[in-house]
Design an enzyme around this catalytic site. Structure first.
Site, PDB file in Angstrom:
ATOM      1  N   GLY A 277       0.881  -2.340   4.013  1.00 51.65           N
ATOM      2  CA  GLY A 277       1.483  -1.019   3.871  1.00 51.65           C
ATOM      3  C   GLY A 277       2.736  -0.880   4.704  1.00 51.65           C
ATOM      4  O   GLY A 277       3.858  -1.063   4.218  1.00 51.65           O
ATOM      5  N   SER A 278       2.544  -0.591   5.992  1.00 46.91           N
ATOM      6  CA  SER A 278       3.700  -0.291   6.834  1.00 46.91           C
ATOM      7  C   SER A 278       4.651  -1.491   6.939  1.00 46.91           C
ATOM      8  O   SER A 278       5.866  -1.307   7.008  1.00 46.91           O
ATOM      9  CB  SER A 278       3.253   0.182   8.213  1.00 46.91           C
TER      10      SER A 278
ATOM     11  N   ASP B 190      -4.544   4.046  -1.668  1.00 48.50           N
ATOM     12  CA  ASP B 190      -5.592   4.385  -0.708  1.00 48.50           C
ATOM     13  C   ASP B 190      -6.039   5.823  -0.877  1.00 48.50           C
ATOM     14  O   ASP B 190      -5.298   6.753  -0.558  1.00 48.50           O
ATOM     15  CB  ASP B 190      -5.053   4.195   0.717  1.00 48.50           C
TER      16      ASP B 190
ATOM     17  N   MET C 234     -11.894   5.231  -0.256  1.00 44.80           N
ATOM     18  CA  MET C 234     -12.531   5.446   1.060  1.00 44.80           C
ATOM     19  C   MET C 234     -13.199   6.808   1.002  1.00 44.80           C
ATOM     20  O   MET C 234     -12.687   7.807   1.511  1.00 44.80           O
ATOM     21  CB  MET C 234     -11.468   5.370   2.167  1.00 44.80           C
TER      22      MET C 234
ATOM     23  N   MET D 224     -12.042  -5.241   5.246  1.00 46.14           N
ATOM     24  CA  MET D 224     -11.125  -4.412   6.045  1.00 46.14           C
ATOM     25  C   MET D 224     -10.834  -5.111   7.368  1.00 46.14           C
ATOM     26  O   MET D 224     -11.749  -5.577   8.056  1.00 46.14           O
ATOM     27  CB  MET D 224     -11.729  -3.034   6.332  1.00 46.14           C
TER      28      MET D 224
ATOM     29  N   GLY E 296      -8.503   4.608   7.468  1.00 46.63           N
ATOM     30  CA  GLY E 296      -8.116   5.991   7.756  1.00 46.63           C
ATOM     31  C   GLY E 296      -6.613   6.136   7.947  1.00 46.63           C
ATOM     32  O   GLY E 296      -6.039   7.144   7.583  1.00 46.63           O
TER      33      GLY E 296
ATOM     34  N   ASP F 299      -7.130  -6.072   4.148  1.00 47.64           N
ATOM     35  CA  ASP F 299      -6.397  -4.804   4.147  1.00 47.64           C
ATOM     36  C   ASP F 299      -6.397  -4.238   5.549  1.00 47.64           C
ATOM     37  O   ASP F 299      -7.459  -3.967   6.108  1.00 47.64           O
ATOM     38  CB  ASP F 299      -7.092  -3.843   3.167  1.00 47.64           C
ATOM     39  N   GLY F 300      -5.194  -4.058   6.100  1.00 47.02           N
ATOM     40  CA  GLY F 300      -5.047  -3.427   7.404  1.00 47.02           C
ATOM     41  C   GLY F 300      -4.374  -4.342   8.410  1.00 47.02           C
ATOM     42  O   GLY F 300      -4.877  -5.410   8.716  1.00 47.02           O
ATOM     43  N   GLY F 301      -3.194  -3.932   8.856  1.00 46.21           N
ATOM     44  CA  GLY F 301      -2.485  -4.687   9.885  1.00 46.21           C
ATOM     45  C   GLY F 301      -1.916  -6.007   9.401  1.00 46.21           C
ATOM     46  O   GLY F 301      -1.631  -6.899  10.213  1.00 46.21           O
TER      47      GLY F 301
ATOM     48  N   SER G 269       0.846  -1.201   0.000  1.00 44.48           N
ATOM     49  CA  SER G 269       0.000   0.000   0.000  1.00 44.48           C
ATOM     50  C   SER G 269       0.873   1.240   0.000  1.00 44.48           C
ATOM     51  O   SER G 269       1.653   1.477   0.938  1.00 44.48           O
ATOM     52  CB  SER G 269      -0.904   0.018   1.237  1.00 44.48           C
TER      53      SER G 269
ATOM     54  N   HIS H 218      -1.416  -1.029  -4.243  1.00 38.96           N
ATOM     55  CA  HIS H 218      -2.683  -0.632  -3.625  1.00 38.96           C
ATOM     56  C   HIS H 218      -2.605   0.860  -3.328  1.00 38.96           C
ATOM     57  O   HIS H 218      -1.692   1.318  -2.640  1.00 38.96           O
ATOM     58  CB  HIS H 218      -2.868  -1.443  -2.344  1.00 38.96           C
TER      59      HIS H 218
ATOM     60  N   HIS I 252      -8.386   1.864  -3.943  1.00 42.92           N
ATOM     61  CA  HIS I 252      -9.324   1.714  -2.829  1.00 42.92           C
ATOM     62  C   HIS I 252      -9.902   3.087  -2.485  1.00 42.92           C
ATOM     63  O   HIS I 252      -9.190   3.937  -1.947  1.00 42.92           O
ATOM     64  CB  HIS I 252      -8.542   1.101  -1.644  1.00 42.92           C
TER      65      HIS I 252
ATOM     66  N   GLY J  12      -2.616   3.969   8.180  1.00 40.77           N
ATOM     67  CA  GLY J  12      -1.783   2.772   8.137  1.00 40.77           C
ATOM     68  C   GLY J  12      -1.245   2.483   9.533  1.00 40.77           C
ATOM     69  O   GLY J  12      -1.427   3.274  10.469  1.00 40.77           O
ATOM     70  N   GLY J  13      -0.615   1.346   9.675  1.00 38.70           N
ATOM     71  CA  GLY J  13       0.092   1.034  10.909  1.00 38.70           C
ATOM     72  C   GLY J  13      -0.783   0.618  12.083  1.00 38.70           C
ATOM     73  O   GLY J  13      -0.318   0.618  13.223  1.00 38.70           O
TER      74      GLY J  13
ATOM     75  N   MET K 208      -8.551   8.712   0.252  1.00 37.38           N
ATOM     76  CA  MET K 208      -9.401   9.026   1.414  1.00 37.38           C
ATOM     77  C   MET K 208     -10.008  10.406   1.297  1.00 37.38           C
ATOM     78  O   MET K 208      -9.316  11.358   0.930  1.00 37.38           O
ATOM     79  CB  MET K 208      -8.551   9.028   2.688  1.00 37.38           C
TER      80      MET K 208
HETATM   81  C1  DX5 Z   1      -6.314   1.788   5.795  1.00 36.26           C
HETATM   82  C2  DX5 Z   1      -5.911   1.567   4.360  1.00 36.26           C
HETATM   83  C3  DX5 Z   1      -4.894   0.499   4.230  1.00 36.26           C
HETATM   84  C4  DX5 Z   1      -3.571   0.869   4.860  1.00 36.26           C
HETATM   85  C5  DX5 Z   1      -2.925  -0.389   5.338  1.00 36.26           C
HETATM   86  O1  DX5 Z   1      -7.101   2.914   5.861  1.00 36.26           O
HETATM   87  O2  DX5 Z   1      -7.042   1.189   3.593  1.00 36.26           O
HETATM   88  O3  DX5 Z   1      -4.697   0.120   2.887  1.00 36.26           O
HETATM   89  O4  DX5 Z   1      -2.696   1.510   3.993  1.00 36.26           O
HETATM   90  O5  DX5 Z   1      -1.795  -0.055   6.045  1.00 36.26           O
HETATM   91  P1  DX5 Z   1      -1.113  -1.089   7.035  1.00 36.26           P
HETATM   92  O6  DX5 Z   1      -0.717  -2.279   6.218  1.00 36.26           O
HETATM   93  O7  DX5 Z   1       0.033  -0.321   7.579  1.00 36.26           O
HETATM   94  O8  DX5 Z   1      -2.137  -1.455   8.076  1.00 36.26           O
HETATM   95 ZN    ZN Z   2      -6.605   0.212   1.538  1.00 40.03          ZN
END
Ligand code: DX5
Ligand code: ZN
Length: 219
Positions: A194-195, A35, A69, A138, A143, A172-174, A8, A33, A67, A145-146, A37
């Site tokens: 992502g992170s 993101d 959001m 999700m 909102g 997606d997420g964590g 991401s 990916h 994606h 990352g990390g 927002m």
């Molecule tokens: C969250 C995003 C994710 C985010 C994931 O709002 O939709 O795509 O970048 O980041 P990590 O992998 O760090 O949780």
């Molecule tokens: Zn995402």
């Protein structure tokens, strides 16, 4: 099913974006990916169609998974398609008629996908399953990352995989080396990270390691 790993871009070093996009492509990951927002839908702002266009310019052959959001993704579908989005994911919680917008995404030559937030019951997406190429579950509140992976979301993946044996199912997420395996065991075949991935000096090694750990659990 094919396992796909998607870094991401939200977690990239924004001072070196072109290099970061190339680093993700050269890592052996399957797609980027992006993101997008708006601060009505999530408590944050990220970037817009220009970032999708930059990704296409820098890495034309690296698949772009976008994606949205956004409360009103319907107002921006053409802009993202024009910028080079290849899959567009819209939330079931968005303020638009998905039975109208999902076919519109396909008519733009883009693959339509649907997303649901952690607190949204899985039954909400049932009416749209025949209209999408992919479902994104999700595993954090969108909102930022990390954040920490919410394992309580995994039964949604199991529910979907039981009903759609061949559909692309994404989390997606964590996602990290451990939660990737948990997700694939539940039935996911697409992993956004992502992170975890951008935080690794050797992203290629992290992608290869994630692939290897997940391989034997893939359905
Ligand atoms: C969250 C995003 C994710 C985010 C994931 O709002 O939709 O795509 O970048 O980041 P990590 O992998 O760090 O949780
Ligand atoms: Zn995402």
């Amino acid at each position: 099913m094919k396992l796909e790993i998607l870094p991401s871009l939200l977690a990239a070093d924004y001072g070196r974006l072109a290099d970061e996009i190339r680093r993700a492509e050269e890592s052996g990951a399957d797609a980027l990916h992006l993101d997008i927002m708006d601060p009505h839908f999530v408590p944050n702002l990220s970037f817009g169609p220009d970032m999708v266009a930059l990704s296409r310019r820098v890495a034309p052959n690296f698949y772009r998974n976008v994606h949205l959001m956004m409360s009103r993704p319907d107002l921006y579908l053409e802009a993202f398609a024009k910028a080079g989005a290849q899959t567009i994911q819209i939330h079931v919680e968005a303020d638009c008629d998905l039975h109208t917008e999902l076919p519109r995404i396909r008519a733009l030559g883009v693959k339509p996908a649907i997303v649901l937030n952690p607190e949204t019951p899985i039954e909400r997406i049932a009416p749209y399953l025949d209209e999408v190429d992919e479902v994104l579950v999700m595993t954090v509140h969108p909102g930022y990352g990390g954040q920490k992976f919410i394992a309580d979301c995994l039964p949604k993946i199991e529910w979907l995989r039981a009903r759609r044996p061949a559909m692309d199912l994404m989390v997606d997420g964590g996602v990290n080396a451990t939660t990737a395996v948990d997700s694939v065991r539940a039935g996911a075949n697409q992993l956004v990270a992502g992170s975890y991935l951008f935080g690794k000096p050797d992203m290629a090694a992290a992608v290869a390691d994630m692939r290897e750990r997940c391989r034997c659990f893939l359905r």
